[in-house]
Scaffold this motif. Structure first.
Motif, mmCIF file in Angstrom:
data_model
loop_
_atom_site.group_PDB
_atom_site.id
_atom_site.type_symbol
_atom_site.label_atom_id
_atom_site.label_comp_id
_atom_site.label_asym_id
_atom_site.label_seq_id
_atom_site.Cartn_x
_atom_site.Cartn_y
_atom_site.Cartn_z
ATOM 1 N N ARG A 37 -1.629 14.547 3.576
ATOM 2 C CA ARG A 37 -1.116 14.379 2.214
ATOM 3 C C ARG A 37 -2.135 13.671 1.329
ATOM 4 N N SER A 38 -2.819 12.675 1.882
ATOM 5 C CA SER A 38 -3.820 11.947 1.107
ATOM 6 C C SER A 38 -4.957 12.871 0.677
ATOM 7 N N TRP A 39 -5.447 13.672 1.625
ATOM 8 C CA TRP A 39 -6.527 14.603 1.280
ATOM 9 C C TRP A 39 -6.056 15.658 0.280
ATOM 10 N N CYS A 41 -3.827 15.258 -2.063
ATOM 11 C CA CYS A 41 -3.779 14.624 -3.382
ATOM 12 C C CYS A 41 -5.181 14.501 -3.982
ATOM 13 N N ILE A 42 -6.149 14.112 -3.149
ATOM 14 C CA ILE A 42 -7.522 13.955 -3.640
ATOM 15 C C ILE A 42 -8.121 15.300 -4.033
ATOM 16 N N LEU A 43 -8.039 16.265 -3.126
ATOM 17 C CA LEU A 43 -8.715 17.547 -3.356
ATOM 18 C C LEU A 43 -8.028 18.384 -4.428
ATOM 19 N N SER A 44 -6.703 18.367 -4.466
ATOM 20 C CA SER A 44 -6.004 19.150 -5.485
ATOM 21 C C SER A 44 -6.250 18.573 -6.871
ATOM 22 N N THR A 45 -6.245 17.238 -6.989
ATOM 23 C CA THR A 45 -6.506 16.610 -8.285
ATOM 24 C C THR A 45 -7.946 16.863 -8.715
ATOM 25 N N THR A 46 -8.877 16.788 -7.764
ATOM 26 C CA THR A 46 -10.287 17.064 -8.071
ATOM 27 C C THR A 46 -10.473 18.499 -8.527
ATOM 28 N N ALA A 47 -9.817 19.442 -7.852
ATOM 29 C CA ALA A 47 -9.934 20.853 -8.222
ATOM 30 C C ALA A 47 -9.378 21.097 -9.625
ATOM 31 N N LEU A 48 -8.250 20.480 -9.934
ATOM 32 C CA LEU A 48 -7.670 20.624 -11.274
ATOM 33 C C LEU A 48 -8.586 20.005 -12.332
ATOM 34 N N HIS A 84 -8.347 3.942 -6.693
ATOM 35 C CA HIS A 84 -7.884 2.561 -6.575
ATOM 36 C C HIS A 84 -7.139 2.362 -5.258
ATOM 37 N N ASP A 85 -6.306 3.344 -4.876
ATOM 38 C CA ASP A 85 -5.577 3.254 -3.607
ATOM 39 C C ASP A 85 -6.527 3.301 -2.419
ATOM 40 N N GLN A 86 -7.518 4.182 -2.495
ATOM 41 C CA GLN A 86 -8.478 4.285 -1.384
ATOM 42 C C GLN A 86 -9.298 3.009 -1.253
ATOM 43 N N GLN A 87 -9.642 2.382 -2.375
ATOM 44 C CA GLN A 87 -10.402 1.147 -2.334
ATOM 45 C C GLN A 87 -9.593 0.007 -1.704
ATOM 46 N N HIS A 88 -8.271 0.101 -1.803
ATOM 47 C CA HIS A 88 -7.382 -0.850 -1.124
ATOM 48 C C HIS A 88 -7.201 -0.492 0.348
ATOM 49 N N HIS A 89 -7.754 0.654 0.781
ATOM 50 C CA HIS A 89 -7.545 1.206 2.113
ATOM 51 C C HIS A 89 -6.089 1.562 2.362
ATOM 52 N N ALA A 90 -5.363 1.881 1.268
ATOM 53 C CA ALA A 90 -3.989 2.336 1.408
ATOM 54 C C ALA A 90 -3.949 3.782 1.885
ATOM 55 N N ILE A 91 -4.982 4.561 1.537
ATOM 56 C CA ILE A 91 -5.090 5.935 2.019
ATOM 57 C C ILE A 91 -6.444 6.118 2.686
ATOM 58 N N LEU A 92 -6.447 6.926 3.739
ATOM 59 C CA LEU A 92 -7.668 7.286 4.469
ATOM 60 C C LEU A 92 -8.544 6.072 4.771
ATOM 61 N N PRO A 93 -7.977 5.040 5.374
ATOM 62 C CA PRO A 93 -8.724 3.793 5.570
ATOM 63 C C PRO A 93 -9.908 3.895 6.527
ATOM 64 N N LYS A 94 -9.902 4.907 7.403
ATOM 65 C CA LYS A 94 -10.975 5.024 8.399
ATOM 66 C C LYS A 94 -11.900 6.211 8.138
ATOM 67 N N SER A 95 -11.701 6.873 7.026
ATOM 68 C CA SER A 95 -12.483 8.083 6.750
ATOM 69 C C SER A 95 -13.782 7.737 6.032
ATOM 70 N N VAL A 97 -15.917 10.008 5.134
ATOM 71 C CA VAL A 97 -16.075 11.045 4.109
ATOM 72 C C VAL A 97 -15.359 10.622 2.833
ATOM 73 N N ALA A 98 -14.132 10.105 2.985
ATOM 74 C CA ALA A 98 -13.372 9.647 1.816
ATOM 75 C C ALA A 98 -14.082 8.480 1.141
ATOM 76 N N GLU A 99 -14.663 7.600 1.945
ATOM 77 C CA GLU A 99 -15.367 6.441 1.392
ATOM 78 C C GLU A 99 -16.563 6.895 0.550
ATOM 79 N N LYS A 100 -17.315 7.857 1.037
ATOM 80 C CA LYS A 100 -18.475 8.354 0.289
ATOM 81 C C LYS A 100 -18.048 9.129 -0.954
ATOM 82 N N PHE A 101 -17.008 9.954 -0.791
ATOM 83 C CA PHE A 101 -16.504 10.727 -1.926
ATOM 84 C C PHE A 101 -16.057 9.795 -3.041
ATOM 85 N N MET A 102 -15.313 8.756 -2.677
ATOM 86 C CA MET A 102 -14.797 7.836 -3.680
ATOM 87 C C MET A 102 -15.898 6.928 -4.246
#
Length: 345
Positions: A37-39, A41-48, A84-95, A97-102
């Protein structure tokens, strides 16, 4: 009343009476994200967002370009809250790829990771304190302190909280406050802030060179202006609203700061989506590890969170929030500058 009803009532009263560490601990089961679900939200919002930006550049009609530009700003706002959520590690805390993307997104959004994490984590740990809460937030003065402060200090304080400063958050809060100033103050620690400014300038120059001034305004300036203005106001109103509480050192606790000093900013479903549920701010401050898409679930599941201090995006409510300037210790409320005793706005 049957024994079963009495037991149920006793259980509900026990839930409603939870506070302090017990209340925070009760939110822990919700502080688990869904990777898929986290991915999504990230990818669909980015695509839009990419599609909306393409619309500003390629659409055949000016009205479609303008609509695409406004949509880009709203999608930039949504992706920023997800960041902001990813920076809090609320989503994808161990990824990684997500860290670099964000990290890249933070550069593009004029909110580099180094300064965002440093200032925003401080904000969460010092929210609603009369002293020390200015880092990562709008400054707060008591009424007495403001009246005794030098003229320049009063001017600067009111400038920081002025509606135009919030409206022009693109320049005042993000470009200057989140990029230029941190790099000048601590260049080794916040070198990514310089990268953000340079990248922003290169994008601007490229757009002007390839698509002209109009393309630049619609593709970069207007979306950043919209996202920054709305984001700046949301952050302001979530901590500066009628009924907000501020504490000195002895009266401060983490849960009180969340429930008494953070608003539940009610929005319709469309704005709630574009702001990624940031309106549930009292719950977010109670446990920043709860993913944004689970915040409504927490509100429904925990009775003691269902009676928050509420504000809205109604123009009258916006006006009331913007009028609040200083904390009156005697009245224990935020008031306008020059307001008489007992008068809030």
């Amino acid at each position: 009343m049957t024994n079963g009803q009495a037991a149920a009532d006793s259980f509900i009263r026990g839930l409603v009476n939870r506070s302090g560490p017990e209340l925070i601990l009760a939110t822990k089961p919700f502080a688990v994200d869904s990777t898929a679900r986290s991915w999504w939200c990230i990818l669909s919002t980015t695509a839009l967002l990419v599609a909306a930006v393409a619309g500003t550049l390629l659409a055949p009609h000016g009205l479609i370009k303008m609509g695409s530009s406004v949509l880009s700003g709203l999608l930039l706002l949504r992706l920023f809250v997800i960041y902001h959520d990813q920076q809090h590690h609320a989503i994808l805390p161990k990824s990684k790829v997500a860290e670099k993307f964000m990290w890249v997104f933070g550069i593009l959004a004029l909110s580099p990771s180094s300064i965002w994490r440093a200032s925003h984590n401080h904000h969460h740990n010092h929210n609603s304190k009369i002293k020390g809460s200015h880092i990562g937030s709008f400054p707060i003065m008591t009424r007495d302190h403001f009246e005794k402060a030098p003229r320049r200090a009063r001017w600067l304080y009111l400038f920081m909280r002025h509606p135009l400063t919030i409206l022009l958050g693109y320049l005042t809060i993000f470009l200057h406050g989140m990029c230029m100033r941190p790099f000048v103050m601590k260049p080794r620690e916040h070198w990514d802030c310089l990268i953000a400014v340079v990248v922003h300038a290169v994008i601007a120059g490229s757009l002007i060179g390839f698509v002209g001034w109009q393309g630049w305004l619609l593709t970069q300036i207007l979306p950043h202006f919209i996202a920054s203005a709305i984001g700046s106001y949301l952050f302001y109103a979530q901590h500066n609203f009628p009924g907000v509480a501020f504490y000195d050192k002895s009266g401060w606790t983490y849960d009180r700061a969340a429930l008494d000093s953070c608003s539940y900013l009610k929005m319709g479903p469309v704005m709630a989506w574009f702001t990624a549920n940031i309106g549930y701010h009292h719950i977010h401050h109670l446990n920043a590890r709860i993913p944004f898409y689970r915040l409504p679930e927490v509100l429904q599941a925990m009775p003691e969170l269902r009676n928050p201090k509420v504000t809205t995006l109604n123009p009258i409510e916006i006006y009331r929030c913007l009028c609040l300037k200083v904390w009156d210790v005697k009245q224990q409320q935020m008031v306008a500058v020059g307001a008489a005793d007992g008068e809030q706005v």
